[in-house]
Design a protein around this motif. Structure first.
Motif, PDB file in Angstrom:
ATOM      1  N   SER A 592      27.640  12.227  74.941  1.00  0.00           N
ATOM      2  CA  SER A 592      28.705  11.315  75.351  1.00  0.00           C
ATOM      3  C   SER A 592      29.495  11.912  76.504  1.00  0.00           C
ATOM      4  CB  SER A 592      29.648  11.028  74.172  1.00  0.00           C
ATOM      5  OG  SER A 592      30.298  12.228  73.767  1.00  0.00           O
ATOM      6  N   MET A 593      30.213  11.047  77.212  1.00  0.00           N
ATOM      7  CA  MET A 593      31.107  11.493  78.276  1.00  0.00           C
ATOM      8  C   MET A 593      32.231  10.478  78.416  1.00  0.00           C
ATOM      9  SD  MET A 593      30.339  12.366  82.286  1.00  0.00           S
ATOM     10  CE  MET A 593      30.039  10.661  82.700  1.00  0.00           C
ATOM     11  N   VAL A 594      33.443  10.991  78.587  1.00  0.00           N
ATOM     12  CA  VAL A 594      34.599  10.116  78.756  1.00  0.00           C
ATOM     13  C   VAL A 594      35.316  10.504  80.042  1.00  0.00           C
ATOM     14  CG1 VAL A 594      36.226  11.581  77.471  1.00  0.00           C
ATOM     15  CG2 VAL A 594      36.582   9.109  77.553  1.00  0.00           C
ATOM     16  N   VAL A 595      35.863   9.521  80.738  1.00  0.00           N
ATOM     17  CA  VAL A 595      36.713   9.805  81.893  1.00  0.00           C
ATOM     18  C   VAL A 595      37.975   8.962  81.774  1.00  0.00           C
ATOM     19  CG1 VAL A 595      34.896  10.509  83.489  1.00  0.00           C
ATOM     20  CG2 VAL A 595      35.483   8.106  83.317  1.00  0.00           C
ATOM     21  N   ASP A 596      39.077   9.511  82.270  1.00  0.00           N
ATOM     22  CA  ASP A 596      40.370   8.838  82.164  1.00  0.00           C
ATOM     23  C   ASP A 596      40.923   8.637  83.569  1.00  0.00           C
ATOM     24  OD1 ASP A 596      42.877   7.940  81.494  1.00  0.00           O
ATOM     25  OD2 ASP A 596      43.672   9.933  81.095  1.00  0.00           O
ATOM     26  N   LEU A 597      41.222   7.388  83.928  1.00  0.00           N
ATOM     27  CA  LEU A 597      41.658   7.076  85.289  1.00  0.00           C
ATOM     28  C   LEU A 597      43.164   6.837  85.381  1.00  0.00           C
ATOM     29  CD1 LEU A 597      38.742   4.666  86.292  1.00  0.00           C
ATOM     30  CD2 LEU A 597      38.820   7.155  86.349  1.00  0.00           C
ATOM     31  N   GLU A 598      43.909   7.251  84.369  1.00  0.00           N
ATOM     32  CA  GLU A 598      45.342   6.964  84.338  1.00  0.00           C
ATOM     33  C   GLU A 598      46.123   7.778  85.362  1.00  0.00           C
ATOM     34  OE1 GLU A 598      48.257   6.241  80.661  1.00  0.00           O
ATOM     35  OE2 GLU A 598      47.772   8.343  80.950  1.00  0.00           O
ATOM     36  N   ARG A 602      47.473   4.086  88.233  1.00  0.00           N
ATOM     37  CA  ARG A 602      46.917   2.736  88.060  1.00  0.00           C
ATOM     38  C   ARG A 602      47.028   2.346  86.596  1.00  0.00           C
ATOM     39  NH1 ARG A 602      41.550   2.213  91.804  1.00  0.00           N
ATOM     40  NH2 ARG A 602      42.250   3.489  93.538  1.00  0.00           N
ATOM     41  N   GLU A 603      46.671   1.121  86.315  1.00  0.00           N
ATOM     42  CA  GLU A 603      46.603   0.702  84.916  1.00  0.00           C
ATOM     43  C   GLU A 603      45.586   1.587  84.210  1.00  0.00           C
ATOM     44  OE1 GLU A 603      45.525  -3.353  84.480  1.00  0.00           O
ATOM     45  OE2 GLU A 603      45.387  -3.239  82.300  1.00  0.00           O
ATOM     46  N   SER A 604      45.971   2.083  83.060  1.00  0.00           N
ATOM     47  CA  SER A 604      45.112   3.033  82.346  1.00  0.00           C
ATOM     48  C   SER A 604      43.753   2.417  82.024  1.00  0.00           C
ATOM     49  CB  SER A 604      45.796   3.459  81.038  1.00  0.00           C
ATOM     50  OG  SER A 604      44.925   4.267  80.291  1.00  0.00           O
ATOM     51  N   TYR A 605      42.703   3.178  82.341  1.00  0.00           N
ATOM     52  CA  TYR A 605      41.352   2.723  82.003  1.00  0.00           C
ATOM     53  C   TYR A 605      40.519   3.942  81.623  1.00  0.00           C
ATOM     54  CZ  TYR A 605      36.663   0.728  82.358  1.00  0.00           C
ATOM     55  OH  TYR A 605      35.382   0.330  82.083  1.00  0.00           O
ATOM     56  N   MET A 606      39.975   3.909  80.415  1.00  0.00           N
ATOM     57  CA  MET A 606      39.187   5.037  79.938  1.00  0.00           C
ATOM     58  C   MET A 606      37.871   4.542  79.353  1.00  0.00           C
ATOM     59  SD  MET A 606      40.296   8.163  77.405  1.00  0.00           S
ATOM     60  CE  MET A 606      39.834   7.476  75.818  1.00  0.00           C
ATOM     61  N   PRO A 607      36.774   4.614  80.125  1.00  0.00           N
ATOM     62  CA  PRO A 607      35.466   4.245  79.576  1.00  0.00           C
ATOM     63  C   PRO A 607      34.806   5.428  78.873  1.00  0.00           C
ATOM     64  CG  PRO A 607      35.258   4.688  81.918  1.00  0.00           C
ATOM     65  CD  PRO A 607      36.699   4.924  81.564  1.00  0.00           C
ATOM     66  N   LEU A 608      34.012   5.118  77.863  1.00  0.00           N
ATOM     67  CA  LEU A 608      33.223   6.126  77.148  1.00  0.00           C
ATOM     68  C   LEU A 608      31.750   5.761  77.318  1.00  0.00           C
ATOM     69  CD1 LEU A 608      32.924   8.472  75.017  1.00  0.00           C
ATOM     70  CD2 LEU A 608      33.061   6.689  73.261  1.00  0.00           C
ATOM     71  N   PHE A 609      30.947   6.746  77.721  1.00  0.00           N
ATOM     72  CA  PHE A 609      29.509   6.540  77.899  1.00  0.00           C
ATOM     73  C   PHE A 609      28.786   7.304  76.790  1.00  0.00           C
ATOM     74  CE2 PHE A 609      31.677   6.660  82.006  1.00  0.00           C
ATOM     75  CZ  PHE A 609      31.393   5.376  82.479  1.00  0.00           C
ATOM     76  N   VAL A 610      27.855   6.638  76.122  1.00  0.00           N
ATOM     77  CA  VAL A 610      27.165   7.288  75.006  1.00  0.00           C
ATOM     78  C   VAL A 610      25.651   7.160  75.147  1.00  0.00           C
ATOM     79  CG1 VAL A 610      29.051   7.015  73.339  1.00  0.00           C
ATOM     80  CG2 VAL A 610      27.328   5.203  73.557  1.00  0.00           C
ATOM     81  N   VAL A 611      24.954   8.220  74.746  1.00  0.00           N
ATOM     82  CA  VAL A 611      23.495   8.205  74.611  1.00  0.00           C
ATOM     83  C   VAL A 611      23.203   8.124  73.116  1.00  0.00           C
ATOM     84  CG1 VAL A 611      21.335   9.439  75.034  1.00  0.00           C
ATOM     85  CG2 VAL A 611      23.240   9.643  76.662  1.00  0.00           C
ATOM     86  N   LEU A 612      22.484   7.097  72.704  1.00  0.00           N
ATOM     87  CA  LEU A 612      22.213   6.902  71.279  1.00  0.00           C
ATOM     88  C   LEU A 612      20.802   7.366  70.927  1.00  0.00           C
ATOM     89  CD1 LEU A 612      23.796   3.374  70.618  1.00  0.00           C
ATOM     90  CD2 LEU A 612      24.845   5.635  70.345  1.00  0.00           C
TER      91      LEU A 612
END
Length: 701
Positions: A592-598, A602-612
């Motif tokens: 997994s990997m997460v990034v935080d663009l807050e 800007r308006e807070s946006y945090m996507p999470l990318f996952v390998v299943l």
């Protein structure tokens, strides 16, 4: 394997301090405080404890406390290889080899391990050194190597630095562009390369890469090729005056017997290592002989508790830390030789072959490294934290592997080790009759070829934590105001110099890149007095390492990931490792990997990318499970805005998740500005993230 009751190396050192210096410390905290406030006495004690030799005296251990530019042991002369050669007779007489090695093919084929004796190591090093000298290699000349984790790489290193040459190595899994980004900067005189490598069950022919390197490196005057795969030799016209490694190391005459490494100034350059190079050219970091030697002995001995193989207290010690030659843990593995310890090398994938005889893909075998450790009798077993996580996920049973009972320590680094992975390893060894297996979890870096935080055999273990700040390392966690804090997450700084901090970066005019990498965040003098408080500006600033750190009231340490890829949700700041621990604790999630663009307001946006895991998809139920895991382990604040299923998480060649480049990409920067694809392990996966970033920017501006 031991012949006497085993005493931890740090206990033996404290006995010596009491007897030789009249110094006693009730708690480790007191010993650490002395080591970071009386720097001159501490580092002199390491010199004396390991009985380091110099033909000329030095005036002080630390003659000038300045960062950067501390003056260590002025007047002393050293050579890394002098210290290695001191052990040849005694280790050989006790019946121990210098190096024991396997590769994927020899281990899978049930062949015996290769052994290189101490006298044979010395002979090969002397032979190659005399060969290089005859080719005109002078002190200060750079030698570039393109070799895997095999005994020949260590022989080559020792030969080069015995003459005062400056060593630099890249792993043969790196492509031409990535290698040239590194080697072009240092203008090597000699190239030592291999014809190819095996990884994951596949052979990779590297002869064309070697020819390309020669064509693009006009400074190279001489090439030595190691026949690793037995391929047809490289055409001589494509490279400068080639020689074969086996011939260059075959000499055995009176001059070889009489060979002695050169005595060099304490701060003579030893090697050039490189930052991961996520943006711009990789930083060529120069370390010195003396500082590297001192710090390696203190780390390996006192903190990793790796003893000398022929010393009665640690008789039979065998040290293994899995690494490629592209990671500084290769340098750390080799430093076992400094203390007379047998080093165990594995060349290949830690998951063994991932293809069958017909080339079809098969699942990794995460017992491979463990079977290697059993085969060579390793007593210390080290690997990256991701390796232990993979073993946990694969559900392997170590009790089915004969010969692991002699392992008495497990080492880990590279990223924070999860509590779950540590608990898994502890339970596995308990099942084998070793309920108190010791974990030596360390955190440091290529930057100073050492560790700031690590283990102490005598301190309590808390899963998910490292046991202590290392001796001589004045590490603190600082808040936004630049004040030391306890039991709170802060910026990791080192407020006092240590001997292995870089001498400089190669070709770095006025130290601009060096200062910008570690010393530009805090004002000069701030927090620089040993023991605390501000010093004069002439002392320079503290070292900022770029990690989030929490020091517990008990002295334990937790690293929360890189401080420049942090999460700051709704005013609550956190490193990424805790979130990964929660998400990757689910059996369906492989990575997994997460990034935080807050942070840009800007308006807070945090996507999470996952390998299943294969067979699972990111449906509503799976998303709910992931979000619940985050809520339970952390807080509802850290639930991501969106979750995306991806095939791969982008990683550097040394396995680090590329959070910061993806963060910059999502903020609209072009891919070529934020990431060096040649420094990546899986550059092809970036296409998906580029498309994702473009779609998001189109929708949200």
């Amino acid at each position: 394997m031991t012949t006497a009751p085993y005493l931890p190396q740090i206990r033996l050192y404290q006995h010596w301090l009491r007897e030789q210096r009249g110094l006693s410390f009730e708690r480790y905290e007191d010993l650490w405080r002395w080591s970071t406030t009386d720097l001159n006495s501490f580092w002199q004690s390491i010199w004396d404890y390991y009985d380091l030799q110099s033909p000329t005296p030095h005036t002080a251990a630390l003659a000038e406390n300045r960062m950067p530019g501390a003056r260590w042991f002025p007047g002393a002369q050293v050579n890394y290889v002098q210290q290695v050669f001191r052990h040849v007779e005694a280790a050989h007489a006790a019946g121990f080899p210098a190096l024991v090695s396997h590769n994927e093919k020899s281990l899978a084929g049930g062949l015996p391990a290769r052994e290189l004796s101490w006298p044979e190591l010395r002979r090969q090093v002397a032979s190659l050194a005399l060969h290089l000298k005859a080719q005109g290699l002078q002190p200060g000349d750079r030698v570039a190597a393109y070799l895997p984790n095999i005994p020949e790489a260590m022989v080559a290193f020792l030969a080069v630095v015995s003459l005062g040459g400056v060593w630099s190595i890249c792993a043969p899994d790196m492509g031409t562009a990535a290698v040239l980004d590194r080697f072009k900067q240092i203008e090597p005189k000699v190239l030592i390369a291999c014809d190819g490598v095996t990884y994951g069950g596949r052979d990779f022919d590297r002869r064309d890469v070697v020819a390309e390197l020669c064509a693009a490196l006009p400074s190279v005057q001489h090439v030595i090729v190691h026949d690793n795969l037995g391929l047809e030799p490289i055409a001589p016209e494509s490279i400068a005056s080639p020689d074969v490694f086996t011939e260059a190391t075959a000499r055995n005459d009176a001059e070889v017997v009489a060979f002695q490494p050169l005595w060099l100034p304490f701060d003579h350059p030893l090697w050039i290592v490189y930052s991961s190079g996520t943006t711009g050219l990789p930083k060529p970091i120069v370390h010195g002989h003396g500082g590297t030697l001192l710090v390696a002995l203190a780390l390996k001995g006192l903190h990793n508790d790796v003893g000398c193989s022929y010393a009665p207290n640690s008789f039979g010690e065998r040290f293994h830390w899995y690494s490629s030659t592209g990671w500084v843990m290769w340098n750390a593995q080799m430093s076992g030789l400094l203390n007379g310890t047998t080093c165990c090398l594995f060349d290949g994938s830690p998951g063994g072959s991932t293809v069958d005889a017909t080339g079809n893909k098969i699942a990794p075998d995460w017992t491979t490294l463990w079977r290697f450790a059993a085969a060579v009798g390793a007593t210390f077993f080290g690997a990256g934290a991701a390796f232990f996580a993979n073993c946990l996920k694969a559900g392997i049973d170590l009790s089915k592997i004969d010969g692991l009972r002699q392992v008495r320590a497990l080492g880990t680094t590279g990223s924070p080790l999860s509590e779950e992975a540590q608990a898994w390893g502890t339970a596995q060894f308990a099942k084998m009759g070793a309920p108190d297996i010791w974990w030596c979890n360390i955190s440091g870096g290529t930057d100073f070829a050492g560790a700031f935080i690590g283990g102490n055999r005598e301190l309590p273990q808390v899963p998910g934590q490292m046991q202590c700040r290392l001796l001589g390392c004045a590490v603190e966690a600082w808040n936004e105001q630049g004040q030391p804090v306890m039991d709170a997450v802060g910026e990791l700084v080192c407020s006092q110099p240590i001997p292995s901090m870089p001498l400089y970066f190669w070709n770095d005019k006025d130290n601009v890149r060096y200062l910008g990498s570690y010393f530009d965040m805090y004002p000069a003098g701030h927090g620089r007095l040993p023991g605390g408080g501000d010093g004069p500006a002439a002392m320079g600033p503290v070292w900022r390492h770029g990690d989030w750190l929490k020091i517990t009231p008990q002295g334990g340490c937790i690293i929360y990931g890189r401080s420049d890829a942090t999460i700051n949700r709704h005013g609550l700041r956190m490193g990424t490792s805790e979130l990964y621990s929660a998400v990757e604790g689910l059996p369906e999630v492989l990575d997994s990997m997460v990034v935080d663009l807050e942070y840009l307001g800007r308006e807070s946006y945090m996507p999470l990318f996952v390998v299943l895991r294969e067979g699972h998809t990111l449906d509503a139920a799976m998303k709910a499970r992931i979000n619940d895991a985050i809520k339970t382990a952390l807080s509802p604040r850290f639930v991501p805005n969106e979750i995306f299923q991806v095939t791969e998480i982008p990683r550097t060649l040394t396995g680090k998740k590329q959070e910061l480049p993806i963060k910059k990409l999502l903020l609209g920067q072009p891919i070529e500005k934020v990431v060096n694809k040649d420094a990546m392990a899986n550059a092809a996966c970036l296409d998906w993230y580029v498309d994702f970033a473009q779609r998001r920017l189109t929708q949200h501006g």
